[in-house]
Write a protein that holds these residues in place. Structure first.
Motif, PDB file in Angstrom:
ATOM      1  N   UNK A   1      18.914  38.034  34.292  1.00  0.00           N
ATOM      2  CA  UNK A   1      18.574  38.375  32.913  1.00  0.00           C
ATOM      3  C   UNK A   1      18.032  37.096  32.275  1.00  0.00           C
ATOM      4  N   UNK A   2      16.736  37.045  32.091  1.00  0.00           N
ATOM      5  CA  UNK A   2      16.096  35.817  31.646  1.00  0.00           C
ATOM      6  C   UNK A   2      16.268  35.588  30.147  1.00  0.00           C
ATOM      7  N   UNK A   3      16.393  34.312  29.807  1.00  0.00           N
ATOM      8  CA  UNK A   3      16.396  33.903  28.401  1.00  0.00           C
ATOM      9  C   UNK A   3      14.944  33.719  27.963  1.00  0.00           C
ATOM     10  N   UNK A   4      14.394  34.740  27.311  1.00  0.00           N
ATOM     11  CA  UNK A   4      13.001  34.690  26.851  1.00  0.00           C
ATOM     12  C   UNK A   4      12.921  34.808  25.333  1.00  0.00           C
ATOM     13  N   UNK A   5      14.018  34.459  24.652  1.00  0.00           N
ATOM     14  CA  UNK A   5      14.045  34.608  23.205  1.00  0.00           C
ATOM     15  C   UNK A   5      14.454  36.016  22.815  1.00  0.00           C
ATOM     16  N   UNK A   6      13.918  36.493  21.698  1.00  0.00           N
ATOM     17  CA  UNK A   6      14.277  37.808  21.175  1.00  0.00           C
ATOM     18  C   UNK A   6      13.498  38.894  21.924  1.00  0.00           C
ATOM     19  N   UNK A   7      13.984  39.223  23.110  1.00  0.00           N
ATOM     20  CA  UNK A   7      13.316  40.216  23.935  1.00  0.00           C
ATOM     21  C   UNK A   7      14.040  40.376  25.257  1.00  0.00           C
ATOM     22  N   UNK A   8      13.503  41.239  26.107  1.00  0.00           N
ATOM     23  CA  UNK A   8      14.100  41.513  27.413  1.00  0.00           C
ATOM     24  C   UNK A   8      13.148  41.138  28.531  1.00  0.00           C
ATOM     25  N   UNK A   9      13.688  40.563  29.604  1.00  0.00           N
ATOM     26  CA  UNK A   9      12.968  40.352  30.855  1.00  0.00           C
ATOM     27  C   UNK A   9      14.022  40.203  31.943  1.00  0.00           C
ATOM     28  N   UNK A  10      14.005  41.105  32.922  1.00  0.00           N
ATOM     29  CA  UNK A  10      15.048  41.157  33.941  1.00  0.00           C
ATOM     30  C   UNK A  10      14.392  41.224  35.313  1.00  0.00           C
ATOM     31  N   UNK A  11      14.806  40.347  36.203  1.00  0.00           N
ATOM     32  CA  UNK A  11      14.275  40.335  37.570  1.00  0.00           C
ATOM     33  C   UNK A  11      15.351  40.776  38.543  1.00  0.00           C
ATOM     34  N   UNK A  12      15.015  41.748  39.374  1.00  0.00           N
ATOM     35  CA  UNK A  12      15.911  42.225  40.426  1.00  0.00           C
ATOM     36  C   UNK A  12      15.342  41.768  41.763  1.00  0.00           C
ATOM     37  N   UNK A  13      16.189  41.112  42.580  1.00  0.00           N
ATOM     38  CA  UNK A  13      15.781  40.670  43.911  1.00  0.00           C
ATOM     39  C   UNK A  13      16.709  41.309  44.937  1.00  0.00           C
ATOM     40  N   UNK A  14      16.141  41.987  45.924  1.00  0.00           N
ATOM     41  CA  UNK A  14      16.940  42.700  46.911  1.00  0.00           C
ATOM     42  C   UNK A  14      16.913  41.987  48.264  1.00  0.00           C
ATOM     43  N   UNK A  15      17.849  42.314  49.151  1.00  0.00           N
ATOM     44  CA  UNK A  15      17.860  41.699  50.490  1.00  0.00           C
ATOM     45  C   UNK A  15      16.601  42.016  51.292  1.00  0.00           C
ATOM     46  N   UNK A  16      15.914  43.116  50.977  1.00  0.00           N
ATOM     47  CA  UNK A  16      14.674  43.472  51.663  1.00  0.00           C
ATOM     48  C   UNK A  16      13.445  42.866  50.994  1.00  0.00           C
ATOM     49  N   UNK A  17      13.690  41.852  50.154  1.00  0.00           N
ATOM     50  CA  UNK A  17      12.619  41.085  49.499  1.00  0.00           C
ATOM     51  C   UNK A  17      11.832  41.921  48.498  1.00  0.00           C
ATOM     52  N   UNK A  18      12.459  42.957  47.959  1.00  0.00           N
ATOM     53  CA  UNK A  18      11.840  43.704  46.875  1.00  0.00           C
ATOM     54  C   UNK A  18      12.000  42.920  45.581  1.00  0.00           C
ATOM     55  N   UNK A  19      10.941  42.918  44.761  1.00  0.00           N
ATOM     56  CA  UNK A  19      10.955  42.248  43.466  1.00  0.00           C
ATOM     57  C   UNK A  19      10.680  43.305  42.402  1.00  0.00           C
ATOM     58  N   UNK A  20      11.646  43.528  41.529  1.00  0.00           N
ATOM     59  CA  UNK A  20      11.484  44.513  40.466  1.00  0.00           C
ATOM     60  C   UNK A  20      11.664  43.789  39.144  1.00  0.00           C
ATOM     61  N   UNK A  21      10.660  43.859  38.294  1.00  0.00           N
ATOM     62  CA  UNK A  21      10.715  43.210  36.988  1.00  0.00           C
ATOM     63  C   UNK A  21      10.799  44.269  35.901  1.00  0.00           C
ATOM     64  N   UNK A  22      11.872  44.224  35.133  1.00  0.00           N
ATOM     65  CA  UNK A  22      12.053  45.157  34.022  1.00  0.00           C
ATOM     66  C   UNK A  22      11.727  44.428  32.721  1.00  0.00           C
ATOM     67  N   UNK A  23      10.616  44.806  32.098  1.00  0.00           N
ATOM     68  CA  UNK A  23      10.151  44.231  30.836  1.00  0.00           C
ATOM     69  C   UNK A  23       9.757  42.758  31.000  1.00  0.00           C
TER      70      UNK A  23
END
Length: 291
Positions: free
Chosen positions: A43-65
């Protein structure tokens, strides 16, 4: 002189070969390390907002907002190796600027393989730029549908709970209540992602009998008093409550009322304005909060 030229050429080739081997070894080591540590949610500190990075063992990268600015690009650079320029899935929960703006630069800097959004109509300059960039980069975009399940491999999946209707091309009065809501599940552990959804959404999901219970709750709408209720928290029963919020923001987020609710149910509250980036890992059995 000819021999010196040959020697220099040989040295150049050897340096290039050595560099390539180092990079390949680095990639191999990174992938092995990532497989061993399981699932990571940042859960990234990007100020007043959301940005979340999911990293999986299969090297999937999912960015939420993507947050309200380009800080997410620096965060990705800090949390992914320099050679990793792919994002498998970008999820835009809803097109308010504090969730959207950073994603425009992400599209320019990274190879995004797919986008999941609601497709709701929102004719602002930022959103129109976002749509233009998607078209320019020819990125496939899918519309989120309640009831679908996203498979990220290694037994990791995300169940989409909301929206319950097709919002593509529709104009709505309250964009917060168009937010994509989903639960990420890995073994016995789970994360509930909420966007900026408000209490009307939770009342509807509860009335539908949706299983909202989750170990980690991304507290909706930065801890706004209109986005979380006691009834909702009793259904979720989170061990960790993450609040993505800007320091000294003008909205007064998070609400003291919401903080009291979370404290009363025994959740550990983690705030990006106080902790900075919040990293939680899972091996499928237990969670680990990285300070």
């Amino acid at each position: 002189m000819f021999n010196n030229f040959k020697n220099k050429k040989l040295v150049t080739r050897l340096v290039g070969l050595f560099s390539a081997i180092i990079i390949l070894l680095g990639v191999s080591f990174y992938q092995s390390f990532e497989e061993s540590r399981g699932l990571e949610v940042d859960f990234f500190d990007v100020g007043q907002g959301d940005a979340i990075l999911i990293k999986t063992p299969d090297h999937q990268r999912i960015l939420i907002d993507g947050g309200p600015n380009n800080a997410v690009v620096n965060k990705l650079g800090e949390n992914l190796p320099f050679f990793d320029k792919e994002i498998d899935l970008v999820i835009l929960t809803h097109p308010h600027a504090d969730h959207l703006v950073g994603l425009i630069e992400v599209l320019k800097r990274y190879e995004v393989k797919k986008i999941l959004s609601t497709g709701v109509a929102h004719p602002t300059p930022d959103y129109l730029t976002w749509l233009e960039e998607i078209k320019k980069q020819n990125v496939p975009m899918e519309i989120a549908k309640a009831g679908e399940t996203l498979d990220f491999g290694s037994g990791i999946k995300m169940e989409i709970f909301y929206p319950v209707e097709d919002l593509a091309g529709k104009q709505v009065e309250n964009l917060n209540n168009t937010s994509i809501v989903g639960k990420l599940i890995f073994g016995r552990t789970s994360f509930l992602f909420t966007g900026d959804a408000e209490m009307e959404v939770w009342d509807e999901l509860i009335s539908r009998g949706i299983d909202l219970k989750a170990d980690v709750l991304k507290v909706a709408h930065h801890g706004s008093k209109n986005a979380t209720s006691k009834n909702f928290l009793e259904k979720v029963q989170p061990k960790f409550a993450i609040i993505s919020v800007g320091e000294n923001n003008s909205f007064g987020h998070p609400s003291r009322i919401i903080l009291n609710y979370l404290e009363n149910i025994g959740a550990q509250i983690l705030r990006t304005d106080e902790q900075g980036d919040v990293k939680i890992t899972s091996d499928g059995e237990k969670l680990n909060f990285k300070e």
